[in-house]
Design a protein around this motif. Structure first.
Motif, short mmCIF file in Angstrom:
data_model
loop_
_atom_site.label_atom_id
_atom_site.label_comp_id
_atom_site.label_asym_id
_atom_site.label_seq_id
_atom_site.Cartn_x
_atom_site.Cartn_y
_atom_site.Cartn_z
N LYS A 38 0.73 -1.18 -0.14
CA LYS A 38 0.06 -0.08 0.00
C LYS A 38 0.71 1.39 0.07
O LYS A 38 0.39 2.40 -0.72
CB LYS A 38 -0.81 0.04 1.17
N LEU A 39 2.03 1.07 0.73
CA LEU A 39 2.94 2.29 0.56
C LEU A 39 3.51 2.43 -0.65
O LEU A 39 3.35 3.51 -1.30
CB LEU A 39 4.10 2.05 1.63
N ARG A 40 3.85 1.49 -1.43
CA ARG A 40 4.09 1.68 -2.77
C ARG A 40 3.15 2.05 -3.79
O ARG A 40 3.27 2.96 -4.94
CB ARG A 40 4.87 0.33 -3.51
N GLY A 53 -6.39 -3.44 -4.30
CA GLY A 53 -6.01 -4.59 -4.76
C GLY A 53 -4.83 -5.33 -4.15
O GLY A 53 -4.77 -6.79 -4.37
N VAL A 54 -4.06 -4.57 -3.25
CA VAL A 54 -3.26 -5.29 -2.54
C VAL A 54 -3.71 -6.48 -1.65
O VAL A 54 -3.14 -7.45 -1.54
CB VAL A 54 -2.38 -4.43 -1.85
N LEU A 58 -2.91 -10.43 -1.90
CA LEU A 58 -2.66 -11.22 -0.76
C LEU A 58 -3.17 -12.65 -0.64
O LEU A 58 -2.65 -13.52 -0.66
CB LEU A 58 -2.72 -10.52 0.59
N LEU A 59 -4.64 -12.59 -0.98
CA LEU A 59 -5.23 -13.61 -0.81
C LEU A 59 -4.71 -14.87 -2.10
O LEU A 59 -4.56 -15.75 -1.70
CB LEU A 59 -6.79 -13.42 -1.04
N TYR A 60 -4.55 -14.08 -3.20
CA TYR A 60 -4.10 -15.31 -4.44
C TYR A 60 -2.61 -15.63 -4.00
O TYR A 60 -2.42 -16.69 -4.20
CB TYR A 60 -4.10 -14.08 -5.55
N GLY A 61 -1.73 -14.64 -3.46
CA GLY A 61 -0.42 -15.07 -3.02
C GLY A 61 -0.36 -16.11 -2.26
O GLY A 61 0.43 -16.97 -2.14
#
Length: 261
Positions: A38-40, A53-54, A58-61
């Motif tokens: 989220k920082l990026r 979207g981050v 994360l769920l996909y990751g």
């Protein structure tokens, strides 16, 4: 010779529920991914991935890490055993995960994420790459706390006896801490600096591949090989053989990215 602190792997228990250090390391890895992502995104370095979207990514990751890591361990390390005991493939709680398999799982998971959102896969991976090393650092710290995956025997002053592994005192490299420093902290610093400025598509991903592969290859000289595999051809471990394609692919991707530019 130092002695491993013998941490209790369980932080605390609430009835039948036990909170373990290794589980906490996974939580810290996921938190670091979301906070840094989220920082990026706020800095305009997300290549189209929104802050919301981050969370979805994360769920996909997580699914990619778990499924890929387990299947990678099965295929890379014990294919014959699991061919004879296929039901044990599902017993993730019994241990057995592979970083290289988890990495391939994440590649597939991010591809699915991008396909559903019409995002470019290679630039999205450039966004993801700097978010990963601190999670790797947390994982290696968990390995050290548990006293697992220790190093080879050494006569260096900081050699450590791991009573979980050796009944009699034997100084070993605390290779988990080497990997914590190299694959975690050093790789994070390198990628965070490298990705802070605009780079051609694929360059940051290439830097991750080459950097992780090189650091892992070097750390494996101190890490004890798996008992059931030992050292393979040319005296290299399985981890080293799996890291060599990463180094080659990373160097090739960096060259391709700058040539395309």
């Amino acid at each position: 010779m130092l002695t491993h602190p013998q941490f209790d792997p369980v932080i605390f228990s609430l009835g039948p529920v036990a909170v373990r250090w290794y589980g906490l390391m996974y939580v810290l890895a996921f938190v670091a991914f979301v906070v840094l992502g989220k920082l990026r995104a706020r800095r305009g370095l997300s290549h189209g991935v929104t802050e919301a979207g981050v969370d979805d990514m994360l769920l996909y990751g997580v699914l990619g890490v778990i499924l890929g890591g387990r299947l990678g361990y099965v295929l890379f390390y014990k294919p014959a055993y699991y061919a004879s005991h296929p039901l044990e493939i599902l017993q993730i709680w019994a241990g057995g995960m592979s970083f290289h398999g988890g990495f391939l799982g994440v590649l597939v998971a991010v591809w699915i994420f991008c396909a559903k959102r019409n995002l470019r896969w290679i630039t999205t991976m450039d966004f993801v790459a700097p978010l990963v090393p601190l999670g790797l650092a947390a994982g290696r710290l968990g390995n050290f706390i548990n006293g697992e995956l220790p190093g080879r025997a050494t006569d260096l002053a900081w050699g450590m006896w791991f009573p979980q592994v050796d009944r009699e005192p034997l100084a070993r490299h605390p290779s988990q801490l080497y990997q914590f420093a190299l694959e975690g902290l050093a790789l994070f610093a390198l990628l965070w600096w490298f990705s802070a400025k605009p780079r051609p598509a694929g360059a940051v991903s290439g830097a991750f591949l080459a950097g992780y592969g090189l650091f892992r290859f070097l750390a494996e000289f101190a890490r004890a090989p798996d008992d059931f595999l030992g050292l393979l051809a040319l005296g290299l471990s399985m981890g080293q053989w799996l890291s060599l394609p990463m180094i080659a692919a990373g160097a090739g991707l960096l060259a391709w990215a700058h040539r395309k530019r």
